[in-house]
Design an enzyme around this catalytic site. Structure first.
Site, PDB file in Angstrom:
ATOM      1  N   HIS A 267      48.167  23.150 -73.393  1.00 57.44           N
ATOM      2  CA  HIS A 267      49.197  23.839 -72.279  1.00 57.44           C
ATOM      3  C   HIS A 267      48.679  23.986 -71.260  1.00 57.44           C
ATOM      4  O   HIS A 267      49.218  23.934 -70.248  1.00 57.44           O
ATOM      5  CB  HIS A 267      50.180  24.793 -73.389  1.00 57.44           C
ATOM      6  N   ASP A 340      52.758  13.719 -76.089  1.00 54.02           N
ATOM      7  CA  ASP A 340      53.183  15.172 -76.021  1.00 54.02           C
ATOM      8  C   ASP A 340      53.831  15.451 -74.729  1.00 54.02           C
ATOM      9  O   ASP A 340      53.665  14.728 -73.711  1.00 54.02           O
ATOM     10  CB  ASP A 340      51.796  15.982 -76.113  1.00 54.02           C
TER      11      ASP A 340
END
Length: 615
Positions: A267, A340
């Site tokens: 992230h 993702d």
């Protein structure tokens, strides 16, 4: 709000799509993914059903405009609790006001729900969520090519990655399930999640996590994994996929080719996995192979660099050797490949909004999740196809897989859900009863010096301290419900100050027992050092101390001399209630460590894989 279409209305909508009446009305006969669980004959039927779905999807693709085909690639987020909710978030991201207008503008293939923590605030309660799903499906089947949506969510179980809260049933999470070593419990856990999601119109869950967590410093996977043993992970991934299918929701194994051995969070950065090809085969790939064999619907790629598979240095999501070469061709996966989130730093840090979606599609991905600056991303893919950078055949292959998946899920004929059924199903009493029983079988007693536990009978005052306002309160409530027990709560935070540690030690000195909640992962880069100082200060008072690790089981490395140490792998209320019942002897701990706990001060092992004490 307009009510869902009646069956006759749904049929009319379905049979009108592209004029391919026979293709869609016959889709009910296609085998569902759950059939793969019922034996050879059903597996053969599922295979033939897949062939029929692909043929019908191919016919639909031929009738779609280029713009509609590109739209099918994208999975978007929308802001608001209803299809007609006006939100500044939609205006900022998309230039329109409501979720329905987002769907009408881009005709995306999917939407992903988030709770208020991220901002979209889509899932407040079962009735509202079901109505939102129906409203978005209504918008989808009225726009463009009139194709229903894949409605997705990240509901993994446990207390790390989840979107639904009460009244939804809280399951213990993957590492806890692995501690219980029960495929049946894992299957039932996924089934309950699936049943509740499906009731609300969520037809695709981005779960299970198939990563093998072999790195104790992993900041992003940890308890989301089934553990450090590839065989155990493969077995429980298999059971989880089966459970989701029983629950009538599509499953997604993630994060391919394996995010378990990194100390970087994708992230916020771009992790690098330096496993050799042999290590990948023995450690990372077995759970994905098991998922594919079980008939997993979707596999999600990881934003990780794996030089052994692609020396170019691009993330797996953008890597043709990994996505097409390994996953599609070598492993033989025929389902959907989804990225993702493309707004994560692991993707967006290297690839700007006009490059990331093109690169992912070229690599072999079918669905593009949360592409930043959607106008730019959509336009870039459209231009790449028009200009020949991406062959139309490559685009068509992905759209065909997306439509075939929707046909197999029977979404064309049945895009809507019964809203009252959602109210009755989500958080149903028998779901909660099963969830608590499953959770009770996961608590792991790692250390119990002097047979401190279970506590002998008798009245006592208990100090409940450590990490988590809700966690310490829930533990204390469970204590005070017991006859003769009183509890004082002193929450100290993720990084307790010296003054707070002194205050807790003072309170401990006058108590008969201390229960301290620990969660080093919550402390970020400080890695729980202050929490360890708190535990040591509590021990120095001479009062018996029970430490409860409510996330990663590795925390005991920092205070190995604590008299008693329990791992719950979750700070959900069912896990905390189970911990207190274990302290008092109502439960005999049955969990076994699904990972090894290394010694912090050496290369040795403090507690081996499979360790677990009982009464």
């Amino acid at each position: 709000m307009q009510q869902p279409a009646t069956p006759s209305r749904r049929q009319a909508l379905a049979t009108g799509l592209f004029g391919v009446t026979a293709a869609l009305t016959a889709s009910a006969a296609l085998s569902s993914p759950a059939n793969a669980d019922t034996g050879t004959a059903a597996g053969s039927a599922a295979g033939s059903g897949t062939d029929r779905a692909r043929a019908r999807a191919r016919a639909l693709v031929r009738r779609m405009s280029l713009e509609d085909k590109v739209g099918q690639l994208f999975v978007v987020e929308v802001y608001g609790q209803a299809a007609d909710t006006v939100s500044a978030g939609n205006r900022t991201l998309y230039g329109v006001d409501t979720p329905a207008e987002v769907i009408a503008k881009y005709r995306p293939g999917g939407v992903i729900y988030f709770d208020a923590r991220r901002g979209p605030d889509n899932v407040r309660d079962p009735l509202q969520t079901a109505r939102l799903s129906n409203g978005l499906q209504r918008a989808a089947v009225r726009a463009g090519a009139r194709v229903p949506l894949l409605v997705s969510i990240d509901q993994e179980g446990g207390s790390v990655v989840y979107r639904l809260t009460d009244p939804a049933t809280l399951l213990p999470g993957n590492m806890a399930l692995a501690a219980g070593r029960s495929a049946a419990d894992t299957r039932r856990s996924a089934e309950i999640i699936g049943l509740e999601l499906a009731a609300m119109g969520v037809n695709q869950n981005y779960a299970p996590v198939a990563d093998v967590n072999v790195n104790p410093e992993n900041p992003v996977i940890g308890v989301r994994s089934f553990g450090s043993d590839p065989a155990l992970c493969a077995s429980l991934v298999d059971a989880s996929v089966s459970g989701y299918h029983r629950g009538r929701v599509a499953s997604a194994a993630k994060h391919f080719p394996g995010h378990g051995d990194t100390d970087t969070d994708s992230h916020t950065g771009l992790p690098r996995i330096d496993h050799t090809r042999e290590e990948l085969e023995s450690i990372d790939l077995p759970p994905f192979r098991a998922a594919i064999a079980r008939g997993v619907d979707t596999i999600m790629t990881a934003h990780i660099v794996v030089p052994a598979l692609d020396p170019s240095g691009v993330p797996a999501t953008m890597s043709q050797p990994i996505v097409t070469g390994l996953l599609r061709e070598e492993l033989g996966f025929e389902g959907l490949i989804v990225t993702d989130a493309l707004d994560m730093q692991g993707a967006s840090g290297q690839f700007p909004p006009d490059v990331a979606p093109v690169q992912a599609l070229r690599a072999g991905c079918d669905q593009l999740v949360l592409a930043p600056r959607l106008d730019t991303a959509y336009g870039a893919v459209l231009e790449a196809v028009r200009g020949g950078e991406i062959p139309v055949s490559r685009l068509d292959a992905s759209v065909e897989r997306i439509l075939a998946h929707k046909l197999r899920r029977d979404l064309f004929r049945h895009p809507y859900v019964d809203e009252q059924h959602a109210v009755r199903t989500v958080g149903a009493e028998h779901h909660r009863t099963d969830a608590q029983a499953i959770t009770d079988r996961t608590v792991t007693l790692v250390r119990n010096e002097g047979s401190l536990l279970p506590l002998p009978s008798g009245a006592r005052s208990v100090l409940v301290t450590g990490w988590g306002v809700g966690t310490t309160r829930t533990l204390a409530d469970a204590v005070t419900e017991r006859p003769g027990q009183s509890a004082t709560v002193l929450e100290t935070g993720a990084i307790p100050s010296a003054d707070r540690i002194t205050e807790a030690a003072g309170a401990a000195a006058g108590a008969g027992l201390v229960i301290v909640s620990v969660n080093a992962a919550a402390a970020g880069s400080e890695k729980g050092a202050a929490q360890a100082r708190l535990v040591q200060a509590l021990m120095d008072t001479g009062t018996p101390v029970v430490a409860v690790a409510v996330r990663n089981p590795y925390d005991v490395r920092r205070f190995p001399g604590v008299p008693a140490y329990l791992a719950t792998y979750s700070y959900g209320a069912p896990s905390l209630r189970a911990a207190v019942r274990t302290v008092y002897g109502d439960l005999s701990p049955a969990g076994r460590l699904p990972v090894a706990v290394p010694d912090l001060g050496s290369t040795g092992t403090l507690y081996p894989f499979g360790h677990g004490l009982t009464y």
